[in-house]
Design an enzyme around this catalytic site. Structure first.
Site, PDB file in Angstrom:
ATOM      1  N   HIS A 142       0.730  -1.282   0.081  1.00  0.00           N
ATOM      2  CA  HIS A 142       0.103  -0.090  -0.042  1.00  0.00           C
ATOM      3  C   HIS A 142       0.750   1.188   0.228  1.00  0.00           C
ATOM      4  CE1 HIS A 142      -3.639  -2.385   1.494  1.00  0.00           C
ATOM      5  NE2 HIS A 142      -3.884  -1.997   0.411  1.00  0.00           N
ATOM      6  N   CYS A 143       2.008   1.210   1.003  1.00  0.00           N
ATOM      7  CA  CYS A 143       2.861   2.486   1.073  1.00  0.00           C
ATOM      8  C   CYS A 143       3.572   2.472  -0.280  1.00  0.00           C
ATOM      9  CB  CYS A 143       3.470   2.542   2.376  1.00  0.00           C
ATOM     10  SG  CYS A 143       4.233   0.930   2.553  1.00  0.00           S
TER      11      CYS A 143
END
Lengths: 392, 142
Positions: A142-143
């Site tokens: 996600h990051c």
């Protein structure tokens, strides 16, 4: 050794360096000074002895941070010019090791393998300011959603690049021969059959660890010449083994001490950091390294007065014995004999050849001498010394 | 067995003649063509290894010279790239003709092209590949 007649501190020597009054000589020059004046007078006269070595040193590599891209990547596999680097450190940190061959290298399938390009060459290209192609793969998070990255990097633009060599500067090394009937290809170079040549690989009397055989001035934080720039001793190197047979001067008769070193890659120079290919063996990096040895007392003057005649090593067969883990020596020879161009074993005259450049080692010792004389390079007192032999 | 590595240059007017095969047919020589660029109406160039009895090699090369082929030994084409050489000396233990030696005072590696017989052992043994064989047309035509 008890009380010394001459006693200097690092601080006193550094004050002299700052004032331009320090007497600095190379390890080669020190031999004659000690012979002529004796240790005590030599210790009074000389403040620093500079050493040097330049040869292929496996167990070398560099930590690199290649910077975040947009979108970001958590790289799990990275290649630099096709050479795999270790990426299991953090999102964009890597370690490129000197002996890693290019991914598509035929290795020894085309015998003897040439190993024309590897991690050592990547480091050489980086310090030569050549652009290096970086490719990275990731699984995506996600990051850090990016899964693939291709970019050209140049050393000066990298956020961080530090040479960090876990094992350099071997204190002594075997002299290699081959008793079999076939040419063999080793990390000690190409060895002709029936002891057709004998290869050796230290700078002898210029070698840092021969000039301080018990590591009395070398330790964590010792400032050194590394790859043309400034580096530091971090700790003993891997395979550091001080407990080997030593001669009456304390010089190990076989491979012994090693150093782990690091330094800012961006300040280094390709003349002292060269990628090498060892036929039939693999890739590596030739590293230039020099350690300044403070002549704190007459004991250090004695040690730094060592000459090639005082240093011995073992002649080992790399054809049959060494691969079996049997480093039984065939003979013991001095570095003076090795440097003369031939040695004799069992009545046979054998041509010797170095893999370590004496002339460039001397160049390093002279360069370090100049830096110190000009006040650009001060000595640092180690926080902790490299561990010596258990029984001195 | 006597062996020579040669660079042959064929003037444009003879590039249409079968000359190299004559070395085998009339002089009992073996040849191995390493590189060739022969085009009609242009100077041709060939890098050739010739082997056989020394006398036959001498006679065969005389034949080529007589028909106008210019012959240069390849040993002149092995060079050291001085910028790359790290002065280690690994080549000096392997060089059979002492073309590569160490100056015992300075421990610098000396390359004497006159002593070089073009065996090429040094080329792959050199850790930084500073010994170069120049087979390229540009170099040969220099």
């Amino acid at each position: 050794m008890g009380r010394h007649q001459v006693s200097k501190t690092y601080r006193e020597i550094n004050e002299k360096i700052k004032a331009g009054r320090a007497v600095v000589v190379t390890a080669q020059e020190m031999i004659g000074i000690v012979r002529e004046k004796g240790e005590v007078e030599a210790a009074k006269k000389v403040d620093v002895v500079t050493t040097g070595t330049f040869s292929p040193m496996c167990s070398s590599g560099a930590f690199i941070n290649f910077g975040h891209s947009v979108p970001g990547i958590k790289a799990s596999q990275v290649w630099l010019n096709g050479v795999p680097a270790y990426a299991g450190l953090a999102a964009v940190d890597l370690y490129i090791g000197a002996t890693e061959p290019k991914q598509d290298d035929p290795l020894n399938r085309v015998y003897p393998g040439e190993f024309l390009y590897g991690g050592g060459h990547v480091i050489h290209d980086l310090v030569s300011n050549k652009p290096v192609h970086l490719s990275a793969l990731a699984y995506g998070t996600h990051c850090y959603p990016r899964k693939k990255l291709e970019k050209r990097v140049v050393l000066k633009d990298l956020p961080f690049a530090q040479l960090c060599n876990p094992r350099n500067c071997y204190q002594n090394y075997n002299c290699a021969v081959n008793v079999t009937g076939k040419t063999i290809y080793t990390y000690m170079g190409t060895l002709k059959p029936r002891m057709g040549n004998a290869n050796y690989c230290t700078s002898g009397q210029l070698n840092p660890l021969f000039n301080d055989p018990y590591y009395k001035t070398m330790g964590i934080g010792t400032r050194i010449f590394l790859g043309g720039g400034v580096g530091y001793i971090v700790s003993p190197g891997t395979q550091h083994n001080p407990d080997v047979d030593r001669n009456e001067r304390g010089i190990p008769k076989r491979p012994a001490g090693t150093l782990m070193v690091l330094g800012d890659l961006k300040k280094m120079h390709p003349r002292y950091l060269a990628g090498v290919s060892l036929l039939g063996y693999g890739c590596s990096l030739a590293v230039g390294l020099g350690v300044p040895i403070p002549v704190l007392n007459e004991e250090m003057a004695y040690y730094t007065g060592v000459s090639d005649e005082d240093i011995v090593t073992q002649v080992v067969d790399y054809g049959k014995d060494y691969p079996k883990g049997d480093a039984r020596p065939l003979a013991e020879v001095t570095y003076a004999q090795l440097r003369s161009g031939n040695i004799e074993i069992g009545g046979k005259k054998i041509t010797t050849a170095p893999l370590s450049s004496y002339s460039r080692a001397l160049e390093i010792a002279n360069l370090l001498k100049k830096w110190i004389e000009q006040g650009q390079f001060l000595l640092s007192e180690p926080q902790d010394l490299i561990s010596g032999p258990e029984k001195t | 067995m006597y062996k020579r590595m040669l660079v042959l240059r064929f003037p444009p007017q003879i590039t249409d003649q079968p000359l190299v095969c004559t070395l085998t047919r009339e002089f009992d020589l073996c040849f191995n063509i390493l590189k060739a660029e022969i085009l009609p109406g242009q100077e041709g160039i060939m890098v050739l290894e010739v082997s056989g009895h020394k006398k036959n090699v001498t006679d065969g090369l005389r034949f080529l010279r007589d028909v106008g082929v210019k012959i240069k030994s390849v040993e002149q084409e092995i060079r050291r790239n001085d910028d790359m050489c790290i002065q280690c000396g690994a080549c000096t233990g392997i060089c059979p003709t002492n073309a590569l030696t160490l100056d015992r005072d300075t421990m610098e590696v000396i390359f004497d092209p006159k002593q070089c017989k073009g065996c090429e052992l040094c080329v792959a043994v050199c850790p930084v590949r500073a010994m170069e064989i120049r087979f390229s047309k540009e170099t040969v035509l220099l």
